[in-house]
Structure formats: C-alpha cells, structure tokens
Design a protein around this motif. Structure first.
Motif, PDB file in Angstrom:
ATOM      1  N   ILE A  95       4.836  12.274  -0.208  1.00  0.00           N
ATOM      2  CA  ILE A  95       5.790  11.894  -1.049  1.00  0.00           C
ATOM      3  C   ILE A  95       6.629  12.806  -1.632  1.00  0.00           C
ATOM      4  O   ILE A  95       7.677  12.929  -1.886  1.00  0.00           O
ATOM      5  CB  ILE A  95       5.419  10.445  -2.178  1.00  0.00           C
ATOM      6  CG1 ILE A  95       4.828   9.384  -1.698  1.00  0.00           C
ATOM      7  CG2 ILE A  95       6.532  10.142  -3.168  1.00  0.00           C
ATOM      8  CD1 ILE A  95       5.963   8.700  -0.754  1.00  0.00           C
ATOM      9  N   SER A 126      10.338  13.695  -1.005  1.00  0.00           N
ATOM     10  CA  SER A 126      11.174  13.453  -1.975  1.00  0.00           C
ATOM     11  C   SER A 126      12.080  14.958  -2.207  1.00  0.00           C
ATOM     12  O   SER A 126      13.200  14.905  -2.649  1.00  0.00           O
ATOM     13  CB  SER A 126      10.575  13.204  -3.277  1.00  0.00           C
ATOM     14  OG  SER A 126       9.574  14.131  -3.816  1.00  0.00           O
ATOM     15  N   PHE A 134      12.406   4.979  -5.911  1.00  0.00           N
ATOM     16  CA  PHE A 134      11.792   4.050  -4.805  1.00  0.00           C
ATOM     17  C   PHE A 134      10.452   4.756  -4.294  1.00  0.00           C
ATOM     18  O   PHE A 134       9.660   4.072  -4.075  1.00  0.00           O
ATOM     19  CB  PHE A 134      12.831   3.830  -3.830  1.00  0.00           C
ATOM     20  CG  PHE A 134      13.948   2.987  -4.237  1.00  0.00           C
ATOM     21  CD1 PHE A 134      13.540   1.596  -4.633  1.00  0.00           C
ATOM     22  CD2 PHE A 134      15.084   3.567  -4.378  1.00  0.00           C
ATOM     23  CE1 PHE A 134      14.513   0.890  -5.076  1.00  0.00           C
ATOM     24  CE2 PHE A 134      16.313   2.642  -4.855  1.00  0.00           C
ATOM     25  CZ  PHE A 134      16.094   1.375  -5.088  1.00  0.00           C
ATOM     26  N   LEU A 135      10.588   5.914  -3.894  1.00  0.00           N
ATOM     27  CA  LEU A 135       9.289   6.581  -3.571  1.00  0.00           C
ATOM     28  C   LEU A 135       8.337   6.672  -4.568  1.00  0.00           C
ATOM     29  O   LEU A 135       7.076   6.488  -4.310  1.00  0.00           O
ATOM     30  CB  LEU A 135       9.755   8.227  -3.105  1.00  0.00           C
ATOM     31  CG  LEU A 135      10.346   8.476  -1.705  1.00  0.00           C
ATOM     32  CD1 LEU A 135      10.821   9.957  -1.617  1.00  0.00           C
ATOM     33  CD2 LEU A 135       9.801   8.011  -0.565  1.00  0.00           C
ATOM     34  N   ASP A 175       6.847   3.368  -4.512  1.00  0.00           N
ATOM     35  CA  ASP A 175       5.841   3.167  -3.478  1.00  0.00           C
ATOM     36  C   ASP A 175       4.436   3.586  -3.809  1.00  0.00           C
ATOM     37  O   ASP A 175       3.300   2.956  -3.591  1.00  0.00           O
ATOM     38  CB  ASP A 175       6.344   3.664  -2.209  1.00  0.00           C
ATOM     39  CG  ASP A 175       7.477   3.356  -1.485  1.00  0.00           C
ATOM     40  OD1 ASP A 175       7.761   2.038  -2.108  1.00  0.00           O
ATOM     41  OD2 ASP A 175       8.135   3.720  -0.736  1.00  0.00           O
ATOM     42  N   VAL A 176       4.293   4.513  -4.417  1.00  0.00           N
ATOM     43  CA  VAL A 176       3.111   5.252  -4.776  1.00  0.00           C
ATOM     44  C   VAL A 176       2.418   4.363  -5.773  1.00  0.00           C
ATOM     45  O   VAL A 176       1.080   4.238  -5.882  1.00  0.00           O
ATOM     46  CB  VAL A 176       3.301   6.847  -5.426  1.00  0.00           C
ATOM     47  CG1 VAL A 176       1.946   7.099  -6.085  1.00  0.00           C
ATOM     48  CG2 VAL A 176       3.824   7.695  -4.414  1.00  0.00           C
ATOM     49  N   LEU A 185       2.846   1.240  -6.203  1.00  0.00           N
ATOM     50  CA  LEU A 185       2.374  -0.112  -5.741  1.00  0.00           C
ATOM     51  C   LEU A 185       1.193   0.340  -4.856  1.00  0.00           C
ATOM     52  O   LEU A 185       0.277  -0.814  -5.069  1.00  0.00           O
ATOM     53  CB  LEU A 185       3.337  -0.477  -4.602  1.00  0.00           C
ATOM     54  CG  LEU A 185       4.693  -1.195  -5.431  1.00  0.00           C
ATOM     55  CD1 LEU A 185       5.742  -1.424  -4.501  1.00  0.00           C
ATOM     56  CD2 LEU A 185       4.304  -2.529  -6.465  1.00  0.00           C
ATOM     57  N   VAL A 186       0.994   1.048  -4.089  1.00  0.00           N
ATOM     58  CA  VAL A 186      -0.429   1.797  -3.560  1.00  0.00           C
ATOM     59  C   VAL A 186      -1.444   1.820  -4.543  1.00  0.00           C
ATOM     60  O   VAL A 186      -2.583   1.173  -4.262  1.00  0.00           O
ATOM     61  CB  VAL A 186      -0.085   2.807  -2.659  1.00  0.00           C
ATOM     62  CG1 VAL A 186      -1.475   3.315  -2.162  1.00  0.00           C
ATOM     63  CG2 VAL A 186       0.891   2.509  -1.562  1.00  0.00           C
TER      64      VAL A 186
END
Length: 165
Positions: free
Chosen positions: A42, A46, A60-61, A64-65, A67-68
């Motif tokens: 990421i 980025s 948004f990146l 994502d991190v 959420l994972v």
C-alpha cells in the motif's frame, strides 16, 4: 432448563475428554507478517498515486488496510470460542464458550443419550440429546472432523451401555 451447571468430572474417571476449537490457519506471527506485507504494498502504491497527483486515493488505500486488519481481528476473536466435552460413566458434560467468553454448560446422563449425525450433501451436523434437551456440537469443525467426533462419542456410549447391563 437448557443451561445446567454440571459438576466437573475428576480426570481419573473420564472416559472421553475433548476440547473442540475452530481452526485458524494463520498464526499471530503470520498475521503480523501479512499486515507488514500489505502495508509495504500500500505504501509503494500510495507513492505512485501521490506522485501522479491523485492524493485522495491515499485515504481509500488506508481504509483498505483498516478493513483487512479489522476483518482478521474479528476472525481471531471468533477463534476464541470452544466446546469442552467430558464424559464419565455417569455424566456427559458439554461446556460451550462463545467468542465473548460467555459459558453455558449442559449435563446429560450417558445411558439415555442419543447421538444424531445427519448428513446433507457435503454438510453434516452432530446433535446430542436426552430427555427433550439437545446440543449441537462442533458447528465450526470440518465435516470429516464432526464425523470422527460422532463415531468416537457413539463408541464411548456403547461401552458405557454394555458395562451397565
């Protein structure tokens, strides 16, 4: 009454003792390595977006991190559940602990206990019942593991019933 507090059988009288836990294939160390790898990917991505002038993509990146990370944390929390199955000649005690640590105990007399193993397509279920009360065992186990557990329980129950005749 479904939830009964049974006495803990002494270990010398146990005919069957099993702790059933959900499988977690990724260790905590593996989780840290995976998160480090994701963060590196990421970060590199980025930088590319930042140099291209698309700086809003960074948020948004980061999402994502996050959420994972939270998905894995939730998975590990559900891995804290377990079922303890203990059987003596006089009592079968099933203790279930949910992911939040709440315990429920069920006590059955082995002589009257029925083990129901139902197979439907590739799925199956294992239910122990007696006198109108029932408990589903090993819902988080693989189908073949539930089958092995059912076979072992039936074997121990048959030995108990043969010795009491």
């Amino acid at each position: 009454m479904l939830s009964l507090e049974g006495s803990v059988p002494s270990t010398e009288n146990l005919l069957f003792n099993a702790v059933l836990r959900p499988n977690r294939s990724l260790s905590k160390k593996g989780f840290k390595i995976l998160m480090g790898f994701i963060l590196c990917i990421i970060f590199i991505s980025s930088l590319g977006f930042l140099l291209a002038g698309a700086w809003p993509v960074l948020g948004f990146l980061g999402l994502d991190v996050a959420l994972v990370y939270f998905a894995f944390r939730f998975s590990y929390r559900s891995g804290g559940q377990y079922e303890l199955v203990q059987m003596t000649a006089d009592e079968m005690l099933v203790t279930t602990v949910n992911p939040w640590g709440q315990k429920r105990s069920f006590s059955f007399q082995p002589y009257w206990l029925q083990v129901s193993f139902e197979e439907q397509d590739e799925e199956n279920s294992l239910i122990v019942s007696s006198h109108g009360r029932s408990v589903s065992l090993g819902r988080f186990l693989a189908p073949i593991e539930r089958k092995e557990l059912a076979d072992k329980l039936v074997s121990v129950l048959n030995r108990i019933k043969q010795n009491q005749l």
